[in-house]
Design a protein around this motif. Structure first.
Motif, PDB file in Angstrom:
ATOM      1  N   LEU A  81      10.731   9.586  60.379  1.00  0.00           N
ATOM      2  CA  LEU A  81      11.636   8.436  60.401  1.00  0.00           C
ATOM      3  C   LEU A  81      12.796   8.666  61.374  1.00  0.00           C
ATOM      4  O   LEU A  81      13.186   7.764  62.112  1.00  0.00           O
ATOM      5  CB  LEU A  81      12.176   8.160  58.997  1.00  0.00           C
ATOM      6  CG  LEU A  81      11.189   7.522  58.012  1.00  0.00           C
ATOM      7  CD1 LEU A  81      11.726   7.609  56.585  1.00  0.00           C
ATOM      8  CD2 LEU A  81      10.915   6.071  58.382  1.00  0.00           C
TER       9      LEU A  81
ATOM     10  N   ALA B 210       5.408   5.836  58.278  1.00  0.00           N
ATOM     11  CA  ALA B 210       6.848   5.701  58.549  1.00  0.00           C
ATOM     12  C   ALA B 210       7.154   4.488  59.423  1.00  0.00           C
ATOM     13  O   ALA B 210       8.296   4.014  59.450  1.00  0.00           O
ATOM     14  CB  ALA B 210       7.374   6.974  59.207  1.00  0.00           C
TER      15      ALA B 210
ATOM     16  N   GLY C 171       8.806   1.893  57.443  1.00  0.00           N
ATOM     17  CA  GLY C 171      10.137   2.061  56.888  1.00  0.00           C
ATOM     18  C   GLY C 171      10.336   3.086  55.805  1.00  0.00           C
ATOM     19  O   GLY C 171      11.456   3.269  55.331  1.00  0.00           O
TER      20      GLY C 171
ATOM     21  N   ASN D 138       8.077   6.175  52.936  1.00  0.00           N
ATOM     22  CA  ASN D 138       7.007   7.142  52.697  1.00  0.00           C
ATOM     23  C   ASN D 138       5.772   6.514  52.057  1.00  0.00           C
ATOM     24  O   ASN D 138       4.873   7.231  51.607  1.00  0.00           O
ATOM     25  CB  ASN D 138       7.520   8.296  51.833  1.00  0.00           C
ATOM     26  CG  ASN D 138       7.980   7.830  50.455  1.00  0.00           C
ATOM     27  OD1 ASN D 138       7.954   6.631  50.153  1.00  0.00           O
ATOM     28  ND2 ASN D 138       8.414   8.768  49.622  1.00  0.00           N
TER      29      ASN D 138
END
Length: 228
Positions: A207, A120, A123, A125
C-alpha cells in the motif's frame, strides 16, 4: 475533462468491451459516470450493440428516488450507482458486472483475502463480499456501501461485483483486475493446501508503494506490478 456527449459514448464503448472480453454477459452489467451534479447510467435491458448516446439515462444525484431523464428507464441497479456517487466524492465512475470468477466467489459469500499483492489496488488487505439483498433494493445499496468502506471494489453475495474509479478508465481497470484476482484465488483453492495469504504487514508495504507509484491506469497502459 470529457464533455457529456463523449462520456455517453465512452459508456457504450466500455459496455461493448466488457462483453467482448468476457467480463460480462448479455445486459447483466451496467456502467455509470459522474457528470456535474448528476450521473449518466446505462438504461435497463438494452443490448449494448443497439445502444446510442441518447439512450444513456441522466439522473440527478440529489434528486428524488427514480428521478431521471431520457427515452429509456434506468438500469434496475440505479440505486447503488447513485448512492455510491453520493457517498464517495473520490468516485467518478462505477462498473458493475456478473463476471464469472468474481461471481463464483460471491456465490460462496466469501471475501477475497490477500492471496496476491494486487489486492492492495483496492485499498486494503482484502476485497469484501457484502451480504445478500435482492437486486435494485435500498437494502442492497446499503450493504454495497458498507463493503466499499475504505475500498474501491467489492463482491456482491450471489450476484456479482462492483468497481469504482476516479474516471471510467480507472473503474474498468479495477473491474478487470478484480476478475483476474478472483480467478487466481479460485484456482489456488483447487490446489492442496490452498493459497498462502500475505500478512497485514506485507500488504501494508505494498500500500505504501502504491501510494508513491501514482494513479493506477486502465489495462492497456502500465499499472503497478508490470515493471517487476
Amino acid at each position: 475533462m470529457r464533455g457529456e456527449s463523449a462520456l455517453r459514448q465512452e459508456i457504450i464503448d466500455l459496455c461493448l468491451e466488457m462483453n467482448r472480453s468476457g467480463l460480462n454477459q448479455g445486459t447483466s452489467g451496467n456502467i455509470s459516470a459522474r457528470v456535474g451534479d448528476a450521473m449518466l447510467l446505462t438504461p435497463s435491458a438494452t443490448p449494448y450493440d443497439q445502444m446510442t448516446p441518447e439512450m444513456i439515462v441522466r439522473m440527478p444525484l440529489d434528486g428524488e428516488d427514480g428521478d431521471w431523464s431520457g427515452p429509456l428507464k434506468p438500469s434496475t441497479e440505479w440505486r447503488f450507482h447513485r448512492d455510491i456517487l453520493r457517498a464517495r466524492p473520490d468516485a467518478g465512475a462505477i462498473v458493475h458486472a456478473h463476471s464469472t470468477f468474481a461471481t463464483t466467489i460471491a456465490i460462496t459469500r466469501r471475501s477475497i483475502p490477500a492471496c496476491h499483492y494486487m489486492v492492495a489496488a483496492f485499498g486494503g488487505n482484502d476485497v469484501k463480499c457484502c451480504g445478500y439483498a435482492r437486486y435494485g433494493t435500498a437494502e442492497l445499496s446499503a450493504r454495497v456501501l458498507e463493503a466499499l468502506s475504505d475500498r474501491s471494489a467489492c463482491l456482491m453475495a450471489n450476484h456479482g461485483m462492483v468497481a469504482l474509479g476516479g474516471d471510467l478508465d480507472q473503474a474498468m481497470w479495477r473491474a478487470v483486475e478484480l476478475e483476474t484476482l478472483a480467478k487466481q484465488y479460485h484456482h489456488s483453492l483447487q490446489i492442496e493446501g490452498g493459497p498462502v495469504i500475505l500478512s497485514d504487514a506485507e500488504i501494508g508495504e505494498v500500500l505504501k508503494g502504491f501510494a508513491s507509484y501514482g494513479r493506477q491506469s486502465k489495462p492497456s497502459t502500465t499499472s503497478p506490478g508490470e515493471t517487476d
